[in-house]
Design a protein around this motif. Structure first.
Motif, short mmCIF file in Angstrom:
data_model
loop_
_atom_site.label_atom_id
_atom_site.label_comp_id
_atom_site.label_asym_id
_atom_site.label_seq_id
_atom_site.Cartn_x
_atom_site.Cartn_y
_atom_site.Cartn_z
N UNK A 54 -7.38 0.04 5.07
CA UNK A 54 -6.40 -0.99 5.45
C UNK A 54 -5.08 -0.76 4.73
N UNK A 55 -5.17 -0.36 3.45
CA UNK A 55 -3.95 -0.11 2.69
C UNK A 55 -3.23 1.11 3.26
N UNK A 56 -4.00 2.14 3.59
CA UNK A 56 -3.39 3.35 4.17
C UNK A 56 -2.67 3.02 5.47
N UNK A 57 -3.30 2.16 6.26
CA UNK A 57 -2.70 1.72 7.51
C UNK A 57 -1.33 1.09 7.26
N UNK A 58 -1.30 0.20 6.24
CA UNK A 58 -0.03 -0.45 5.89
C UNK A 58 0.99 0.58 5.45
N UNK A 59 0.49 1.58 4.73
CA UNK A 59 1.39 2.57 4.16
C UNK A 59 2.07 3.42 5.23
N UNK A 60 1.37 3.63 6.35
CA UNK A 60 2.02 4.39 7.42
C UNK A 60 3.23 3.63 7.96
N UNK A 61 3.17 2.29 7.84
CA UNK A 61 4.30 1.49 8.34
C UNK A 61 5.37 1.29 7.26
N UNK A 62 4.92 1.20 6.03
CA UNK A 62 5.85 0.86 4.95
C UNK A 62 5.54 1.70 3.71
N UNK A 63 6.48 2.56 3.36
CA UNK A 63 6.30 3.48 2.23
C UNK A 63 6.25 2.77 0.88
N UNK A 64 6.66 1.51 0.88
CA UNK A 64 6.67 0.78 -0.39
C UNK A 64 5.26 0.33 -0.79
N UNK A 65 4.32 0.52 0.12
CA UNK A 65 2.93 0.19 -0.20
C UNK A 65 2.28 1.39 -0.86
N UNK A 66 1.71 1.18 -2.02
CA UNK A 66 1.03 2.28 -2.72
C UNK A 66 -0.45 1.95 -2.87
N UNK A 67 -1.24 2.99 -3.03
CA UNK A 67 -2.69 2.79 -3.17
C UNK A 67 -3.21 3.54 -4.39
N UNK A 68 -4.03 2.84 -5.15
CA UNK A 68 -4.78 3.48 -6.24
C UNK A 68 -6.25 3.20 -5.93
N UNK A 69 -7.04 4.24 -5.77
CA UNK A 69 -8.45 4.02 -5.47
C UNK A 69 -9.30 4.47 -6.64
#
Ligand code: UDP
Ligand code: MG
Length: 309
Positions: A54-69
């Protein structure tokens, strides 16, 4: 432009990830007006659902979203710490994914930062919607902490906070393994403004905290920020030594006067069981501290990252 990093610890929050993003973006006008850029760091704490995708999906739309897994579930404390470590912002906010920390409070919190506070913290004034027994024990816990710890730990305080870079760097200086962030924030000091709000129930999913989980977390808090229970063990030791000494004198005198050596079995049993109970309790207290010392000494990493975007 200044940068705001928002840290969102997520454990099985697939439903809330996009929802949080939407709600957070409602502050867009405010950010534009104030010249604030932001990054949202979702920390996926070993979720078993689709949180990361879900986070990756958001990230494709908005580069300001980061993910740490994380490689597994390390707990919210570890997630917050990792987020703080990776944050780049001049200001950092920690917020729950379930929207129990209303993003609508952020503009107000920024006002206080502008006034010169280093951190703006939130506390809920009600515990509406929470099981009564949980509220009861939570209150007892904060009362107890107030008595036994010099560090200020505020009742109803949430982890939702807006901090300046100096404060974040100070928090990062505390690299302990057994983390109790509520205490750490108090411990580092700095001028903090408290903002109060009514409890909000989580939008989707359910709480990750069981009653037992909270009990363990409270022991974490007590051992991390107070050594009073250890003093209790010593004080009990002294009291029982004095009592035992008095009893010895009493027994000797009684023997001399009445010459009665065999009676007194019931009282003996009571004394032995009471004292052994207290002994075990004190040993247990020592054990709590020792086990934590052991974990600290091993110096293991607080979290392990599987993926970072
Ligand atoms: N959380 C986490 N790791 C955990 C447990 C919880 O990152 O092991 C996150 C969770 O996804 C949520 C926040 O911590 O964003 C608060 O958790 P929760 O809502 O379950 O706690 P409550 O609000 O009931 O105290
Ligand atoms: Mg919650």
């Amino acid at each position: 432009m200044s940068l705001l990093s928002v840290i969102v610890p997520c454990y099985n929050e697939e439903e809330n990830v996009p929802y949080f993003y939407e709600e957070f973006l409602k502050n867009k006008d405010f950010f534009d007006k104030e010249g604030i850029d932001f990054e949202i760091i979702y920390v996926d704490d070993g979720s078993k659902d689709n949180t990361a995708s879900k986070v990756k999906e958001l990230r494709t739309k908005d580069e300001r979203v980061r993910l740490l897994s994380f490689s597994r579930n390390f707990g919210k404390e570890a997630a917050m710490y990792a987020g703080l470590r990776k944050s780049k912002g001049d200001y950092v906010a920690i917020m729950d994914a379930d929207l129990q920390d209303p993003p609508s409070l952020i503009p107000e919190m920024f006002e206080y930062i502008k006034e010169g506070y280093d951190s703006v913290a939130t506390r809920r004034v009600s515990r509406k919607g929470e099981p009564l027994i949980r509220s009861f024990f939570a209150r007892r816990f904060y009362k107890f902490m107030k008595k036994v710890s010099k560090t200020e730990i505020v009742d109803g305080a949430r982890d939702f906070r807006l901090m300046s870079r100096v404060m974040v760097d100070a928090v990062l200086e505390l690299t302990e393994y057994n983390r109790f962030t509520k205490g750490i924030f108090g411990w580092v000091g700095f001028e903090t403004k408290w903002v109060e709000f009514e409890n909000v129930e989580r939008v989707k999913g359910e709480t990750k905290w069981s009653f037992w989980g909270l009990c363990k977390y409270s022991i974490e808090g007590i051992t991390a920020f107070s050594t009073a229970p250890l003093n209790f063990a010593s004080i009990m030791g002294v009291i029982f030594c004095v009592l035992a000494f008095l009893l010895i004198i009493f027994t000797i005198i009684r023997k001399v006067i009445f010459g009665d050596p065999t009676s007194g079995w019931p009282s003996l049993v009571c004394i032995i069981s009471l004292i052994s109970g207290v002994q075990l309790l004190c040993l247990g207290i020592m054990g709590q501290y020792l086990s934590r010392t052991y974990l600290e000494v091993k110096n293991r990493p607080i979290y392990i990252i599987k993926e970072e975007l």
